[in-house]
Scaffold this active site. Sequence first.
Site, mmCIF file in Angstrom:
data_model
loop_
_atom_site.group_PDB
_atom_site.id
_atom_site.type_symbol
_atom_site.label_atom_id
_atom_site.label_comp_id
_atom_site.label_asym_id
_atom_site.label_seq_id
_atom_site.Cartn_x
_atom_site.Cartn_y
_atom_site.Cartn_z
ATOM 1 N N ASP A 1 0.825 -1.205 0.000
ATOM 2 C CA ASP A 1 0.000 0.000 0.000
ATOM 3 C C ASP A 1 0.860 1.256 0.000
ATOM 4 O O ASP A 1 2.021 1.238 0.409
ATOM 5 C CB ASP A 1 -0.903 0.028 1.243
ATOM 6 C CG ASP A 1 -2.160 -0.801 1.063
ATOM 7 O OD1 ASP A 1 -2.445 -1.205 -0.069
ATOM 8 O OD2 ASP A 1 -2.857 -1.033 2.074
ATOM 9 N N LYS B 1 -3.707 2.810 -2.234
ATOM 10 C CA LYS B 1 -5.076 3.228 -1.947
ATOM 11 C C LYS B 1 -4.978 4.387 -0.964
ATOM 12 O O LYS B 1 -4.541 4.219 0.166
ATOM 13 C CB LYS B 1 -5.907 2.102 -1.346
ATOM 14 C CG LYS B 1 -6.033 0.881 -2.246
ATOM 15 C CD LYS B 1 -6.963 -0.148 -1.664
ATOM 16 C CE LYS B 1 -8.399 0.266 -1.795
ATOM 17 N NZ LYS B 1 -8.860 0.340 -3.173
ATOM 18 N N MET C 1 -8.985 8.961 8.898
ATOM 19 C CA MET C 1 -9.445 9.523 7.623
ATOM 20 C C MET C 1 -10.466 10.639 7.826
ATOM 21 O O MET C 1 -11.475 10.724 7.134
ATOM 22 C CB MET C 1 -10.030 8.409 6.741
ATOM 23 C CG MET C 1 -9.023 7.314 6.408
ATOM 24 S SD MET C 1 -9.748 5.861 5.607
ATOM 25 C CE MET C 1 -10.550 5.059 7.027
#
Length: 272
Positions: A34, A56, A169
């Site tokens: 990632d 991602k 996030m």
Amino acid sequence: MGSVTLVGAGPGDPELLTLKAVHAIERADVVLIDDLVNPEILNFAPSTARVIQVGKRGGCASTPQEFIERLMIAEARAGHRVVRLKGGDPYMFGRGGEERASLRAHGIEVDVVPGISSGLAAPASIGIPLTHRSWSQGVTFVTGHGKDAESEPEWKALAQSGLTLVIYMGVARVDAIQAGLLAGGAAADTPVAVVQSATRDNQRQLITTLGQLPQALRASGLGSPSIIVVGDVVRCADDIHAPLVRTDSVQSCTATSHRGGVIQARRGHLPL
């Protein structure tokens, strides 16, 4: 038939890898990595291993999840030992559950190696305990945004829980998060910490209040990836700009819980 190991690469510092994670990487034929994984961790992989970037990241062009799952299945069926290297922990907002279910449905052997999530490492890196007998009896880990509108977090309910909130996030939705928590009854002077790139050399952090959070975050220049911590445990944060000094005018984290006062943005000194 090969196998797949979902490996938690931790928050960034390679020294926070588990021994089991290192051993899995050392045996890998193929590594799917990632964006948020520290590339230094690839030093543990064999020189013969193929490394495939499957980034991602919110707001950026990302490798489709379906493609990643098909790739793991194909590589395992080719007889390879596949390591899916994920930032933090595979099961903490890492889609590890989805990937394991897909692989098992196709008859692929799957192992999962837990990692230290940034939601644990970020607050610890600046002296914040997620629970504390004087401040919080529990903690909730929550994403800053759901898969769709129907799965958005219930910010009002979270505000009323009285627990420490660790938000992943959440930078792009900080205005909505603040509005939801305030609407749920959270005090404007609730301490908040934001930690970007936790445990890495370029780590940066902000100490502010819920009432000041959006404007303080924008003024600080911090962005993703960041962890947001909301709750009185943030009063335990180290002074991040100078040696830690606590005076009689500063409430230490060993004191009785108290919500009064104003916390200076970008400071660890929290006055009474």
